[in-house]
Write a protein that holds these residues in place. Structure first.
Motif, short mmCIF file in Angstrom:
data_model
loop_
_atom_site.label_atom_id
_atom_site.label_comp_id
_atom_site.label_asym_id
_atom_site.label_seq_id
_atom_site.Cartn_x
_atom_site.Cartn_y
_atom_site.Cartn_z
N ILE A 5 0.93 -1.16 0.21
CA ILE A 5 0.04 0.11 -0.02
C ILE A 5 0.84 1.15 -0.02
N GLY A 6 0.29 2.29 0.07
CA GLY A 6 0.97 3.50 0.14
C GLY A 6 1.97 3.78 -1.07
N ILE A 7 3.00 4.35 -0.86
CA ILE A 7 4.18 4.59 -1.87
C ILE A 7 4.92 3.59 -2.42
N PHE A 16 12.35 -1.28 -6.41
CA PHE A 16 13.57 -0.40 -6.11
C PHE A 16 13.92 -0.17 -5.02
N LEU A 17 13.08 -0.01 -3.86
CA LEU A 17 13.43 -0.11 -2.42
C LEU A 17 14.37 -1.13 -1.94
N PHE A 48 12.10 2.61 7.85
CA PHE A 48 11.44 2.98 8.89
C PHE A 48 10.64 4.12 8.32
N PHE A 49 10.97 4.92 7.37
CA PHE A 49 10.26 6.19 7.09
C PHE A 49 9.22 5.82 5.86
N ILE A 50 9.64 4.85 5.05
CA ILE A 50 8.60 4.71 3.99
C ILE A 50 7.68 3.54 4.77
N LEU A 56 0.66 5.29 7.58
CA LEU A 56 -0.41 6.49 7.48
C LEU A 56 -1.47 6.43 6.27
N SER A 57 -0.90 5.98 5.26
CA SER A 57 -1.73 5.82 4.04
C SER A 57 -2.94 4.67 4.47
#
Length: 452
Positions: A5-7, A16-17, A48-50, A56-57
């Protein structure tokens, strides 16, 4: 489960991540943020950031997954369940041992450094679930493999630059790392290559991890009856890179790795001419590189064989004795992490984990490694029955085979060190473990295709 989900909803974003995390662990050092805090790594910041943004998404979408995400989670359900159980048991073992050691046995206290153990668990959990979430088809596997080889080539070039030290390169670069780089590369006797890691022994372990994938492809990849010269040369360069670290334990790990995979390939391929040539070529290459190693390598190698004069072995034996004494005072549940009250320097991962979490915690720790090993062996045996001996391994099967051959080498190294708490090395190893779970996710489809 929050990677879909999210980005990172798209598979390309997750891939890519994953590649960024892998390359960060391979080629980048950690960075200081505050004198009183541990260094931070780029891969940790990204993970942790992603992950936080994705949570949050999820909240923004009223705690609901769309149908595409639900389907992705259904495909990962079996593997996610295993991963959640393993990490849940790790956390439970951690909590019980710390409660028992601090509040029942009244030994030491529970502090911020002890909390960091949970952060370590969480990072490994994120890496494994991220690797599991990526759909690795032909194009994705090609991109991932090219990124891995690119990172490995960088390490080879950078390692030789550290060894040759042109224009006093080490003097200029070492301040950007930590004090151990200065001590090892500038005033070390002998000078030992350590790449971007904090210890040359761990850099040696990184070469063993890389060699597990290269050697599996060397023996089990589809080379169309041609000798894989480029792969053979790359294996030789990585062996030589390990010798520049002058790590005795890592060199032993390479020998064990080659033995396991060579014997496996010898019998799997029915002792045919091609595999005999490959085994002989790899053996001769290793022997040639060994006997042309530097005088410093042989000095340290011989020094390690004489336990009566080996200071590193004498220090380890003293550490082991102290830790074993603590274990027998609390063998079942251990003492908890106790990072302030008890030394964290115990150059044996099994002894350290047993002192902290007892034999119960040690069993949980071993299950973390052994479950994918056992499932991997069963998976490859099934494929062998369905396709017959001598069949070329798919890339995902090579990932499983690499993990099976690599784990004994890691366990041997852990007798003399602790890889679980090296966040840089363990990130690479956990990606390797995640690739195994990723292959299991497609097991049902693969087996149905084979039976058809």
């Amino acid at each position: 489960m929050f990677w879909n989900i999210g980005i990172t909803q798209k598979n390309e974003s997750r891939l890519f991540l994953l590649v960024t995390v892998m390359l960060s662990a391979m080629i980048l050092p950690s960075f200081p943020i505050h004198p009183s805090l541990p260094n931070i790594r780029l891969d940790e910041l990204l993970l942790f950031f992603i992950f936080g943004l994705n949570v949050l998404s999820f909240i923004f979408h009223k705690f609901r997954f769309d149908e595409q995400n639900k389907q992705a989670l259904r495909e990962q359900k079996k593997e996610l369940k295993i991963i959640f159980v393993i990490f849940g048991l790790l956390v439970i073992s951690y909590a019980i041992s710390n409660f028992y050691g601090v509040y029942i046995r009244r030994a030491g206290y529970y502090g911020l450094r002890d909390v960091m153990e949970l952060i370590t668990y969480f990072k490994y959990f994120l890496v494994i679930t991220l690797t599991l979430s990526v759909k690795l088809n032909k194009d994705e596997l090609g991109f991932f493999s090219k990124a891995f080889v690119s990172g490995l080539l960088f390490l080879i070039v950078f390692g030789w630059l550290q060894h040759i030290n042109p224009l006093n390169l080490n003097t200029w670069l070492s301040p950007y790392f930590n004090q151990s780089h200065w001590d090892t590369l500038i005033v070390g006797n002998p000078v030992r290559v350590l790449g971007t890691l904090d210890n040359p022994n761990y850099f040696g372990v990184l070469t063993v991890i890389c060699l597990s994938f290269l050697t599996m492809r060397y023996y089990f990849g589809d080379h169309r009856d041609k000798f894989p010269w480029l792969l053979f040369i790359l294996i030789g360069l990585v062996i030589k890179l390990e010798m520049l670290t002058i790590s005795r334990t890592a060199f032993l790990g390479i020998g064990l790795l080659f033995l396991i995979i060579s014997v496996w390939a010898f019998f799997y391929h029915g002792r045919n001419k091609n595999v005999i040539i490959k085994v002989a070529a790899l053996f001769l290459l290793t022997v040639l590189l060994f006997f042309t190693a530097s005088a410093d390598f042989f000095y340290r190698f011989n020094e390690g064989l004489d336990f009566s004069t080996s200071t590193s072995m004498q220090v380890r034996v003293q550490q082991w004795g102290n830790a074993v004494g603590s274990i027998w005072e609390s063998p079942v549940l251990g003492w908890g992490t106790q990072k302030e009250a008890m030394t964290t320097v115990v150059d044996d991962e099994f002894i350290l984990l047993t002192r902290r979490y007892g034999f119960v915690g040690l069993a949980v720790y071993l299950s973390f490694y052994l479950l994918p090993l056992i499932k991997g062996i069963r998976y490859l045996l099934l494929r062998s029955r369905l396709r017959g001996r001598g069949a070329v391994f798919s890339e995902k099967s090579q990932f499983i085979g690499a993990y099976i051959a690599l784990l004994p080498c890691i366990f041997v190294f852990n007798i003399m060190a602790t890889t679980f708490y090296n966040l840089q090395i363990m990130t690479i190893f956990v990606i390797a473990m995640g690739l195994v779970y990723n292959a299991f996710r497609d097991e049902k489809q693969d087996n149905c295709a084979l039976k058809a």
